[in-house]
Write an enzyme that holds these catalytic residues in place. Structure first.
Site, PDB file in Angstrom:
ATOM      1  N   CYS A 224      -7.866   8.751   6.644  1.00 11.82           N
ATOM      2  CA  CYS A 224      -9.322   8.741   6.714  1.00 11.82           C
ATOM      3  C   CYS A 224      -9.787   9.302   8.061  1.00 11.82           C
ATOM      4  CB  CYS A 224      -9.854   7.343   6.422  1.00 11.82           C
ATOM      5  SG  CYS A 224     -11.534   7.380   5.775  1.00 11.82           S
TER       6      CYS A 224
ATOM      7  N   HIS B 115      -7.422   6.038   1.510  1.00  8.34           N
ATOM      8  CA  HIS B 115      -6.674   4.938   2.132  1.00  8.34           C
ATOM      9  C   HIS B 115      -5.475   4.586   1.250  1.00  8.34           C
ATOM     10  CE1 HIS B 115      -9.289   3.849   5.497  1.00  8.34           C
ATOM     11  NE2 HIS B 115     -10.265   4.294   4.728  1.00  8.34           N
TER      12      HIS B 115
ATOM     13  N   GLU C 260      -2.759   3.225   1.944  1.00  8.74           N
ATOM     14  CA  GLU C 260      -2.131   1.936   2.266  1.00  8.74           C
ATOM     15  C   GLU C 260      -2.572   0.832   1.311  1.00  8.74           C
ATOM     16  OE1 GLU C 260      -4.520   3.404   3.953  1.00  8.74           O
ATOM     17  OE2 GLU C 260      -5.908   1.996   4.926  1.00  8.74           O
TER      18      GLU C 260
END
Ligand code: GLN
EC number: 6.3.4.2
Length: 534
Positions: free
Chosen positions: A381, A507, A509
């Site tokens: 990001c 994102h 993750e």
């Protein structure tokens, strides 16, 4: 039918209620039960999206674009189910809804009160299946600790709900602390007794006590807690501190947590299938490689601000049988001291998400260090935006290249506001949020890692790669390896000349799982291990 397991905490916060709840979810799912999880937070914010990450930790985003408490990240990682807008309820959401109904005249002239209006609203948010025939166990964590003024309406709602649906369909697990007193060398049960008394005062009898402790409880302590707290001794569960949170489900299994939950809910308790999970814990405990990865950000004083990034790096480690060490780099310090000493010897560099100006010049310096020294780089990001700015400045030669978020006056806004954000006024819930599809370029590193050209990732941003700069950046050697299917948004960039350099507007993750590491993190750790071993 739906069975409910409420999870509350007592004595102090930070006892790992969320991990206990998530572990139970895993153990029930491993027995073939369908599981879902919810978190009820007593604070007044409508969601944590507007909170500073150094106060409340990261904001976890679901597929449907809800900004939620970071415990939902644990839930998704442990139960491997995608949660949604119903999964995180705050006092703010409850009051918002009640007040809107009041303004709309829905209460027919009545006085609107905490009981029954707020408590009814809370009860209506406890998990309800779309299909009434659905069998599922809903695990519902209540934030804060029993006895807090602000959580009282939630406990009152649970008391009423247990009465409505029957106690065997809605049980309460209370997570407490059994502290060890060094001077007298003994474990103390009184805080647990007091906390249970607090629950009882609100009309709730806990069914199971999960006792956080630094030392094994021993039979004597378990007996004492059972006697004073009105639960069978088998329902006093020891929750010892352990090395990794991914070991907690196995520890809770040894303590028979799922057995007593099933017994209390009057459900069968078949043998669990935990093979996958055990293999993952084995990889965690027996690494064969290692690598050190720097997380270069500005919220480094509270590591929870990057919780999912840290967990995803660990997952990448499990997948590569590598012990991943994290070096925390405060990019404001980089601005003062430079990169050379601070980043010396790292095997990978990750710049995570973030908002605002502070520390961004330091982040750009870290990207430069990774690019020039051929150190594996993953930008997430803001970290992708920093990579675009760095490349524009130092490869293309646009000295003042920047993001219009950080330097509105720049002549080269290579990162600019998303067009649909131009008229947005409120800051809460208005970012580009949730899952969006992306198409990867054939032959890109991203395609190789994902093993497919069509992917979907979750987002949380207001700014984007400025399309006016596509051509110059491409010509200078940056690959725009991921685009939105309508070709409007650059979602991913790479430097093909570099061993591993990737930036993603999303994102990733948030979608990594301990036993299914996200491809980008698996790839980053693999590249970092290769760097380390070279
Ligand atoms: N601040 C940047 C934006 O709004 C990046 C956001 C993020 O990293 N989550 O676009």
């Amino acid at each position: 039918m739906v069975k409910y397991v409420f999870v509350s905490g007592g004595v102090v916060s930070g006892l790992g209620k969320g991990i206990t709840a998530a572990s139970l979810g895993r153990l029930l799912k491993a027995r073939g039960y369908k599981v879902t999880m919810q978190k009820f937070d007593p604070y007044i914010n409508v969601d944590p999206g507007t909170m500073n990450p150094t106060q409340h930790g990261e904001v976890f985003v679901t597929d449907d674009g809800t900004e939620t408490d970071l415990d939902l990240g644990h839930y998704e990682r442990f139960i491997d189910e995608s949660l949604n807008r119903n999964s995180n309820v705050t006092s703010g959401k409850i009051y918002w809804s009640v007040l809107n109904k009041e303004r709309h005249g829905d209460y027919g002239g009545g006085t609107v009160q905490v009981i029954p209006h707020i408590t009814n609203e809370i009860k209506s948010r406890f998990y309800r299946p779309e299909n009434p025939d659905e069998d599922r166990i809903a695990i519902i964590e209540i934030g804060g600790t029993a006895g807090d003024i602000e959580s009282t309406p939630f406990f009152e709602a649970i008391r009423q709900f247990q009465f409505d649906v029957g106690h065997e369909n809605a049980i309460m697990i209370h997570v407490t602390l059994v502290p060890y007193l060094k001077a007298s060398q003994e474990l103390k049960t009184k805080p647990t007794q007091m906390s249970v008394r607090e629950l009882m005062r609100m009309g709730i009898r806990p069914d199971i006590l999960v006792c956080r402790t630094d030392y094994p409880l021993g039979q004597h302590i378990k007996d004492k807690i059972a006697l004073f707290c009105n639960v069978p001794v088998s329902h006093v569960i020891e929750n010892l501190d352990c090395g990794s949170l991914y070991e907690v489900p196995l520890m809770m299994e040894d303590e028979h947590l799922a057995d007593v939950v099933c017994e209390s809910l009057k459900l069968d308790c078949p043998k669990p299938d935990l093979c996958d999970w055990k293999a993952m814990v084995d990889a965690l405990n027996h690494p064969e490689h290692s690598a050190e990865i720097a997380i270069c950000g500005k919220y480094t004083e509270l590591h929870d601000a990057y919780l999912s990034v840290v967990e995803a790096l660990k997952h990448g480690g499990f997948a590569n049988r590598a012990d991943v060490k994290i070096r925390w780099i405060d990019t404001e310090v980089v601005e003062r001291e430079g990169t050379e000493k601070l980043l010396e010897g790292v095997d990978g560099i990750l710049v995570p998400g973030g908002f605002g100006n502070r520390g961004t010049e330091g982040m750009i310096a870290c990207v430069k260090y990774a690019r020039e020294n051929r150190i594996p780089y993953l930008g997430i990001c803001l970290g992708m935006q920093m990579a675009v700015i760095e490349f524009s400045r130092h490869v293309l030669g646009y000295d003042d290249a920047n993001s219009s978020e950080l330097a509105p006056e720049t002549m080269h806004p290579v990162i600019d506001l998303l067009p649909e954000q131009k008229d947005v006024e409120n800051i809460g819930g208005t970012l580009r949020l949730g899952a969006y599809p992306c198409v990867l370029e054939e032959g890109s590193l991203a395609e190789e890692l994902y093993g497919t050209r069509e992917i979907s990732e979750r987002h949380r941003h207001r700014y984007e790669f400025n399309n006016d700069y596509r051509e110059p950046l491409r010509k200078a050697g940056m690959r725009l390896s991921g685009l939105s299917p309508d070709n409007r948004i650059v979602e991913m960039v790479e430097i093909p000349e570099h061993p591993f350099f990737i930036g993603t507007q999303a994102h990733p993750e948030l979608k990594s799982r301990p036993n299914k590491a996200h491809p980008l993190f698996r790839g980053l750790v693999k590249a970092a291990v290769a760097h380390h071993e070279k």
